[in-house]
Structure formats: structure tokens, C-alpha cells
Scaffold this active site. Structure first.
Site, PDB file in Angstrom:
ATOM      1  N   ALA A   1     -59.420 -37.657 -32.960  1.00 25.11           N
ATOM      2  CA  ALA A   1     -60.332 -37.052 -33.938  1.00 25.11           C
ATOM      3  C   ALA A   1     -59.484 -36.567 -35.118  1.00 25.11           C
ATOM      4  CB  ALA A   1     -61.148 -35.922 -33.316  1.00 25.11           C
TER       5      ALA A   1
ATOM      6  N   GLN B   1     -48.753 -22.723 -29.228  1.00 28.01           N
ATOM      7  CA  GLN B   1     -48.387 -24.002 -28.614  1.00 28.01           C
ATOM      8  C   GLN B   1     -46.990 -24.427 -29.082  1.00 28.01           C
ATOM      9  OE1 GLN B   1     -50.968 -27.616 -27.931  1.00 28.01           O
ATOM     10  NE2 GLN B   1     -50.115 -28.235 -29.877  1.00 28.01           N
TER      11      GLN B   1
ATOM     12  N   SER C   1     -59.370 -28.857 -38.096  1.00 29.95           N
ATOM     13  CA  SER C   1     -59.293 -28.933 -36.641  1.00 29.95           C
ATOM     14  C   SER C   1     -60.238 -30.035 -36.168  1.00 29.95           C
ATOM     15  CB  SER C   1     -59.751 -27.588 -36.053  1.00 29.95           C
ATOM     16  OG  SER C   1     -60.097 -27.740 -34.700  1.00 29.95           O
ATOM     17  N   SER C   2     -59.849 -30.714 -35.115  1.00 30.84           N
ATOM     18  CA  SER C   2     -60.727 -31.762 -34.572  1.00 30.84           C
ATOM     19  C   SER C   2     -62.047 -31.142 -34.121  1.00 30.84           C
ATOM     20  CB  SER C   2     -60.055 -32.442 -33.388  1.00 30.84           C
ATOM     21  OG  SER C   2     -58.818 -32.964 -33.790  1.00 30.84           O
ATOM     22  N   ARG C   3     -61.994 -29.897 -33.667  1.00 39.61           N
ATOM     23  CA  ARG C   3     -63.217 -29.238 -33.181  1.00 39.61           C
ATOM     24  C   ARG C   3     -64.211 -28.971 -34.310  1.00 39.61           C
ATOM     25  NH1 ARG C   3     -59.581 -27.205 -29.368  1.00 39.61           N
ATOM     26  NH2 ARG C   3     -60.323 -27.393 -27.221  1.00 39.61           N
TER      27      ARG C   3
ATOM     28  N   GLY D   1     -54.800 -32.692 -41.442  1.00 39.88           N
ATOM     29  CA  GLY D   1     -53.669 -31.981 -40.843  1.00 39.88           C
ATOM     30  C   GLY D   1     -52.771 -32.945 -40.072  1.00 39.88           C
ATOM     31  N   HIS D   2     -53.393 -33.792 -39.232  1.00 38.85           N
ATOM     32  CA  HIS D   2     -52.608 -34.795 -38.499  1.00 38.85           C
ATOM     33  C   HIS D   2     -51.930 -35.757 -39.475  1.00 38.85           C
ATOM     34  CE1 HIS D   2     -55.832 -34.028 -35.312  1.00 38.85           C
ATOM     35  NE2 HIS D   2     -54.715 -33.714 -34.694  1.00 38.85           N
TER      36      HIS D   2
ATOM     37  N   LYS E   1     -51.211 -24.425 -36.962  1.00 39.58           N
ATOM     38  CA  LYS E   1     -52.487 -23.860 -36.508  1.00 39.58           C
ATOM     39  C   LYS E   1     -52.403 -23.475 -35.022  1.00 39.58           C
ATOM     40  CE  LYS E   1     -56.331 -26.083 -35.674  1.00 39.58           C
ATOM     41  NZ  LYS E   1     -56.736 -25.495 -34.359  1.00 39.58           N
ATOM     42  N   ASP E   2     -51.653 -24.285 -34.271  1.00 41.53           N
ATOM     43  CA  ASP E   2     -51.439 -23.972 -32.848  1.00 41.53           C
ATOM     44  C   ASP E   2     -50.068 -23.308 -32.693  1.00 41.53           C
ATOM     45  OD1 ASP E   2     -53.868 -25.200 -31.648  1.00 41.53           O
ATOM     46  OD2 ASP E   2     -53.055 -26.975 -32.626  1.00 41.53           O
TER      47      ASP E   2
HETATM   48  O1  PAF Z   1     -52.262 -30.044 -30.106  1.00 39.23           O
HETATM   49  C1  PAF Z   1     -52.759 -30.986 -29.459  1.00 39.23           C
HETATM   50  O2  PAF Z   1     -53.485 -31.843 -29.976  1.00 39.23           O
HETATM   51  C2  PAF Z   1     -52.460 -31.094 -27.964  1.00 39.23           C
HETATM   52  O3  PAF Z   1     -52.350 -29.843 -27.382  1.00 39.23           O
HETATM   53  C3  PAF Z   1     -51.213 -31.954 -27.661  1.00 39.23           C
HETATM   54  C4  PAF Z   1     -49.955 -31.341 -28.216  1.00 39.23           C
HETATM   55  C5  PAF Z   1     -51.403 -33.355 -28.224  1.00 39.23           C
HETATM   56  C6  PAF Z   1     -51.032 -32.081 -26.138  1.00 39.23           C
HETATM   57  O4  PAF Z   1     -52.140 -32.671 -25.547  1.00 39.23           O
END
Ligand code: PAF
Length: 284
Positions: free
Chosen positions: A32, A153, A185-187, A36-37, A149-150
Site C-alpha cells: 500500500a 520501530q 501512512s498505508s492505513r 513516504g515509501h 513515522k515509526d
Molecule cells: O514498517 C513496516 O512497514 C513494517 O513494520 C516492516 C518494517 C516492513 C516489517 O514488517
């Protein structure tokens, strides 16, 4: 651009690339794809000889079955987008391919896991760490790209890389926002137009909190953020935290901090969104 579904096929490609001295950039995603990606991918394409993007909605990192079921899956659209931005390989495996056997290994990230996303989503970072470790072993990148954003993570992945001695650099890139300030965000794909408008209040309240950081005590700011968001219909605040940007531990008094992260999570129309900003205390 080649789309690969099998671990063995990707391993063979990576082996050949590494033998010929190519530098590999890696962008792990759950698909999605949004701007950003794409910024992560463009940077990877610029900084490396070859860019690999993974698209895998990782079941082990969802602690909520309906969140997993409803997570947007747009593989065809994603692969067409990737074709246009210098991505060389897309790794899009099935869950069986990634998890041929149940994973019994569990990771613990100590204090990092006890706050915010770790506290609200038990098991989430364990699932993230398992899949990221698997992907790093398969893709063997020189550089791996993640979005700010994460933020938590990113801290977990850095700890994973350091603890398991992965020979790669973790690159964290700034959050990309829509013109309204809403973090991409994908969401967001699950929000209707009204909810998308309401979701912009998250960034707005982060800016208000930033403005007050030196004037008001942290508990007052937290209280005001909660009060402000209570007025927004369809929005339910989960947490707002003033945290250390590296350890993500709460900061109760900013007077001795150089930089803090303002982190927020909320449900908008039932969709869980997170956002954060980094604040240099010398600049407020
Ligand atoms: O940030 C994400 O999209 C996910 O947490 C990741 C790093 C691809 C792991 O599934």
C-alpha cells in the site's frame, strides 16, 4: 524490475550481486505504497547500485486480527509504482514462504518495549524483529531504509542490528506529510474524506505541544493535548508522550533535554494512526 516470490530465488540473485561487488539498498514495506515509501526507495536507488523492496503484510506483528485482515493490500498498484522509481527487485512472498514453520524464537527489547507501541501492542515488536531479521538474512543489504513515522520501530531495528551484529547501516528518513500535515501512512487508505480531515488534528496538536514545551510542565501539556482531542469527533486518543528520541523513555521535565520526541497514537474512525515530531529544545 523483477518480482520474486521465492526465498531461494532471491538468495541466488543476492549472492550474484554481492559476488560482483554491488551495493544493495533495501526498503522493507507492507505494501500500500505512498510517497513516504517512494522517498525511501528513491534515496536507496541514489545511494546504492541495486534496490530491493519487500512487500509482505507480516502476520506476526499484528496483535489485532481485524487490523491484519483490513490492512490494505494493493500489490498490482504497488508494483506499477515501483517500476517508475528505480527499484530493481520486489520481494513479495506468501506467509508460507516466510514462515514455513512456526517461529518459537522471541525477542526482548527491554525498556524500549514497555512504552507506547510496545505497551499498547503486546508482541508487535517481537513480530517486527522476527520478520526484519529474516528479511535482512535473505536480502543481505548494505543499507536498509525506514521512516521516522515509526520512530520506536527504528529504535527496535537499530537494537536488533546491533545485538545480532548485522553488517548493515540503518537509515531513518523524515516523515513525509500531506499538505494538510497528515503523516503519510498505508492505513490512511482506510479513512474516508471526513476522517482524513479529522486525522490532521494529530499533527496540529503535536505542533501546539511543541510551541508550549518550554512554557508549560509536561503533565500540563499532556492534559491539554488530551482535552483538545476530546473535542474532535470520531477521534480517540490512545497516548501522547514526550519521550527521549533514542530510548523512547518518557521525559517528565524537558529542562535538561536537548531534543525530545513528541509521540502520539489515536484511533480515527476506528483506524489506528501514529505520528511523532522531533523537537530541538534550542529551537523552541
Ligand atoms: O514498517 C513496516 O512497514 C513494517 O513494520 C516492516 C518494517 C516492513 C516489517 O514488517
Amino acid at each position: 524490475m523483477e518480482v520474486i516470490e521465492q526465498v531461494a530465488s532471491l538468495r541466488a540473485i543476492v549472492h550474484a550481486l554481492r559476488c560482483s561487488g554491488k551495493r544493495i539498498g533495501f526498503v522493507p514495506t507492507m505494501g500500500a505504497l505512498h510517497e513516504g515509501h517512494l522517498q525511501l526507495l528513491r534515496t536507496s536507488a541514489r545511494e546504492n547500485d541495486v534496490t530491493i523492496c519487500s512487500i509482505f503484510v507480516n502476520p506476526t506483528q499484528f496483535n489485532n486480527a481485524s487490523d491484519y485482515r483490513l490492512y490494505p493490500r494493493t500489490l498490482e498498484q504497488d508494483t506499477s509504482l515501483l517500476q517508475t522509481i528505480g527499484c530493481d527487485y520486489v520481494f513479495a512472498p506468501t506467509a508460507e514462504e516466510v514462515y514455513p514453520k512456526q517461529t518459537l524464537l522471541t525477542f526482548s527489547f527491554g525498556a524500549l518495549e514497555t512504552v507506547m507501541e510496545g505497551a499498547q501492542r503486546p508482541g508487535h515488536f517481537n513480530g517486527v524483529a522476527i520478520v526484519v531479521a529474516k528479511l535482512f538474512n535473505i536480502v543481505q543489504p548494505h543499507k536498509a531504509y525506514f521512516g521516522q513515522k515509526d520512530l520506536q520501530q527504528v529504535a527496535v531495528v537499530r537494537q536488533l542490528v546491533q545485538t545480532l551484529s548485522f553488517d548493515l547501516e540503518v537509515v531513518c528518513m523524515p516523515t513525509v506529510r500531506e499538505e494538510s500535515g497528515l503523516a503519510m501512512s498505508s492505513r490512511n487508505k482506510r479513512l474516508n474524506d471526513v476522517q482524513r480531515g479529522l486525522a490532521t488534528q494529530l499533527y496540529k496538536v503535536l505542533q501546539l505541544a511543541r510551541r508550549d514545551l518550554k512554557q508549560k510542565p509536561v503533565p500540563t501539556i499532556k492534559h491539554e493535548v488530551a482535552h483538545y482531542l476530546q473535542q474532535v469527533e470520531e477521534l480517540e486518543l490512545e497516548y501522547f508522550e514526550v519521550a527521549d528520541p533514542l530510548t523512547l523513555q518518557p521525559v517528565a521535565d524537558v529542562s535538561s533535554s536537548e531534543e525530545v520526541a513528541l509521540c502520539i497514537a489515536a484511533f480515527v474512525g476506528g483506524v489506528r494512526l501514529i505520528d511523532n515530531i522531533l523537537v530541538n529544545l534550542k529551537e523552541v
